[in-house]
Design an enzyme around this catalytic site. Structure first.
Site, mmCIF file in Angstrom:
data_model
loop_
_atom_site.group_PDB
_atom_site.id
_atom_site.type_symbol
_atom_site.label_atom_id
_atom_site.label_comp_id
_atom_site.label_asym_id
_atom_site.label_seq_id
_atom_site.Cartn_x
_atom_site.Cartn_y
_atom_site.Cartn_z
ATOM 1 N N CYS A 76 -19.820 0.201 -4.514
ATOM 2 C CA CYS A 76 -19.790 -0.430 -5.844
ATOM 3 C C CYS A 76 -20.990 -0.097 -6.726
ATOM 4 O O CYS A 76 -20.824 0.437 -7.819
ATOM 5 C CB CYS A 76 -19.682 -1.945 -5.690
ATOM 6 N N ASP A 113 0.865 -1.188 0.000
ATOM 7 C CA ASP A 113 0.000 0.000 0.000
ATOM 8 C C ASP A 113 0.896 1.231 0.000
ATOM 9 O O ASP A 113 2.048 1.162 0.463
ATOM 10 C CB ASP A 113 -0.917 -0.007 1.229
HETATM 11 C C1 UGA Z 1 -21.574 -5.697 -4.571
HETATM 12 C C2 UGA Z 1 -21.857 -7.029 -5.277
HETATM 13 O O1 UGA Z 1 -22.897 -7.742 -4.609
HETATM 14 C C3 UGA Z 1 -20.600 -7.895 -5.335
HETATM 15 O O2 UGA Z 1 -20.864 -9.083 -6.069
HETATM 16 C C4 UGA Z 1 -19.499 -7.072 -6.028
HETATM 17 O O3 UGA Z 1 -18.310 -7.802 -6.120
HETATM 18 C C5 UGA Z 1 -19.263 -5.805 -5.229
HETATM 19 O O4 UGA Z 1 -20.482 -5.052 -5.206
HETATM 20 C C6 UGA Z 1 -18.183 -5.018 -5.913
HETATM 21 O O5 UGA Z 1 -18.412 -4.566 -7.035
HETATM 22 O O6 UGA Z 1 -17.073 -4.951 -5.391
HETATM 23 P P1 UGA Z 1 -21.429 -4.877 -2.027
HETATM 24 O O7 UGA Z 1 -21.333 -3.501 -2.576
HETATM 25 O O8 UGA Z 1 -20.490 -5.292 -0.966
HETATM 26 O O9 UGA Z 1 -21.274 -5.974 -3.207
HETATM 27 O O10 UGA Z 1 -22.875 -5.013 -1.422
HETATM 28 P P2 UGA Z 1 -24.205 -5.847 -1.714
HETATM 29 O O11 UGA Z 1 -24.353 -6.923 -0.731
HETATM 30 O O12 UGA Z 1 -24.318 -6.218 -3.127
HETATM 31 O O13 UGA Z 1 -25.298 -4.725 -1.368
HETATM 32 C C7 UGA Z 1 -25.403 -3.522 -2.138
HETATM 33 C C8 UGA Z 1 -26.598 -2.722 -1.678
HETATM 34 O O14 UGA Z 1 -27.811 -3.408 -2.007
HETATM 35 C C9 UGA Z 1 -26.651 -2.481 -0.173
HETATM 36 O O15 UGA Z 1 -27.070 -1.160 0.075
HETATM 37 C C10 UGA Z 1 -27.673 -3.490 0.315
HETATM 38 O O16 UGA Z 1 -28.329 -3.126 1.498
HETATM 39 C C11 UGA Z 1 -28.629 -3.527 -0.856
HETATM 40 N N1 UGA Z 1 -29.413 -4.784 -0.945
HETATM 41 C C12 UGA Z 1 -28.805 -5.955 -1.224
HETATM 42 C C13 UGA Z 1 -30.772 -4.745 -0.750
HETATM 43 O O17 UGA Z 1 -31.373 -3.665 -0.496
HETATM 44 N N2 UGA Z 1 -31.506 -5.898 -0.853
HETATM 45 C C14 UGA Z 1 -30.914 -7.091 -1.135
HETATM 46 O O18 UGA Z 1 -31.636 -8.118 -1.244
HETATM 47 C C15 UGA Z 1 -29.526 -7.118 -1.318
#
Ligand code: UGA
Length: 423
Positions: free
Chosen positions: A256, A31
């Site tokens: 993301c 880093d």
């Molecule tokens: C997301 C993707 O899910 C990963 O596969 C990807 O690798 C990652 O981005 C990335 O590009 O690095 P992440 O941002 O950690 O992962 O979070 P998620 O779990 O996907 O949630 C994203 C948003 O959607 C959150 O605000 C969460 O609360 C919301 N969400 C998720 C919902 O409102 N309902 C759901 O059923 C799932």
């Protein structure tokens, strides 16, 4: 087993490095932030990521993982250099590749002949060639290997991947990169770099579309007297739809989806296509923040001036301490704009934010409050003593945007409760 340099120790880089070390590779993580490296060397993990501390500490103790300052220092003896540096957003929505290019230029002079540079940062289509150009090392292959790690379950996702995507025109290099994942059971998809890069944006954009759709359905459910939980259950049991990633909420956020959907729109625009549908998905998400604030206002008699609002949950989802583009903060801003007084509680946030005071427990946050708004689905909120919460509030009212509170139990405790997507 291979010698891997991981450039960048954000949640992707640190998880990637720790997991590669865990499955037997020799990993050096680099880093530019010397303080961060010093902390990592002392065994302090700067992010909340379940299981990561243990993995890092064990790998360091086994001599499989170390931390250094500077990309060149890590890359000088490696067989693979993973680029896991940030790709922040430019003003026009495009991804800023300057960290990727800088890292590529730093490692270029020291990489051994035959080394493979693997791009894991989320980068626009064509960036593999940008890295190749920045390095100017024809004896070093550059491939794309996008990450699919969810914050909060990144270690699990790395060790149990749904797929490994490798973007390169060179079959031998693809086999080399695939061999790094030996022992993990997952289909390996080998494709050209542009397709690999597109897969990442397409996956995140589609998932965001799914969520905007379900949130819009939640609004419809409220209006027509249906229950979104049952609707989602009925939809999700169709395997063509699938039950995962259909939970309604206050909008989607994080580091993301917002960035990648905007970048996808820009990539399409630059290529001459107006991705109107995806713009609609993004707009629907903005609208969702407004709708949550509208509902809170309506529950409080149509005026939020001077109303004490307790917020449960600040992070963009549970099991992370990440506040980036958190829907919770978006909703809070809207409540404050409407002159509400907001006091928040989140299990992972222990200091006040710029515009919000942060309480040290779910109970103290609600003292004297006129309404509680639950915005992040932390497990802790399921198990609270709702009778005690009701006693502490001026008016026992709750708006549950994540459908985690047991409605009959809350009513028994004296609450007026609304749950998102339920009449
Ligand atoms: C997301 C993707 O899910 C990963 O596969 C990807 O690798 C990652 O981005 C990335 O590009 O690095 P992440 O941002 O950690 O992962 O979070 P998620 O779990 O996907 O949630 C994203 C948003 O959607 C959150 O605000 C969460 O609360 C919301 N969400 C998720 C919902 O409102 N309902 C759901 O059923 C799932």
């Amino acid at each position: 087993m291979s010698r891997i340099a991981v450039i960048g120790t954000g949640y992707v880089g640190l998880t990637t490095g720790a997991c590669f070390a865990h499955i037997g590779h020799d990993v050096v993580c680099a880093d530019i932030d010397a303080d961060k490296v010093a902390r990592l060397q002392r065994g302090e993990i700067p992010i909340l990521e379940p299981g990561l501390d243990e993995l890092v500490l064990n790998a360091v103790a086994d001599g499989k993982l170390s931390f250094v300052v500077g990309a060149a220092e890590a890359a000088k003896d490696c067989e693979f250099a993973y680029l896991c540096v940030p790709t922040p957003q430019d003003d026009d929505g495009s991804a800023d590749l300057s960290y990727v290019e800088t890292a590529a230029r730093q490692i270029a002079p020291v990489l051994p002949t035959g080394a493979v540079v693997v791009n894991k940062s989320t980068v626009p289509v064509g960036s593999t060639f940008v890295v190749e150009r920045a390095m100017n090392r024809p004896d070093v292959k550059v491939v794309s290997n996008p990450e699919f790690l969810r914050e909060g379950s990144a270690v699990h996702d790395f060790l149990h991947p749904d797929r490994v995507v490798i973007g390169t025109e060179d079959r031998d290099t693809a086999v080399k990169v695939a061999s790094l994942f030996l022992g993990l059971t997952a289909p390996v998809i080998v494709t050209d770099p542009a397709s690999a890069e597109t897969i990442k944006y397409a996956a995140n954009s589609f998932l965001a579309t799914k969520l905007s759709f379900v949130n819009a359905m939640a609004t419809v459910c409220e209006a027509v007297g249906a229950n979104i939980n049952d609707v989602v259950l009925g939809m999700g049991t169709d395997p063509r739809i699938g039950e995962k990633f259909l939970k309604p909420g206050p909008g989607w956020g994080g580091s993301c989806f917002p960035k990648d959907t905007r970048a996808m729109v820009k990539i399409a625009e630059d290529a001459g296509y107006d991705f109107e549908m995806l713009r609609g998905v993004i707009n629907a998400n903005e609208l969702q923040f407004d709708l949550v604030a509208d509902k809170v206002e309506a529950m409080c008699g149509g005026d939020l001036a001077g109303v004490k609002v307790a917020v449960w949950g600040l992070t963009f989802k549970a099991n992370t301490d990440d506040l980036r583009e958190s829907p919770s903060l978006e909703v809070i801003n809207r409540l404050i704009e409407r002159r509400a007084e907001v006091l928040a509680y989140d299990p992972a946030i222990h200091a006040d934010l710029d515009n919000v005071s942060v309480s040290d427990s779910a109970y103290t946050a609600v003292e004297g409050a006129d309404i509680v708004v639950l915005l992040t689905e932390w497990d802790e909120f399921r198990w609270l003593d709702m009778a005690k919460v009701a006693d502490l509030m001026t008016t026992p009212r709750i708006y549950d945007t994540r459908n985690v509170i047991d409605v009959p139990a809350a009513r028994r405790a004296g609450f007026e409760i609304c749950s998102l997507g339920r009449a």
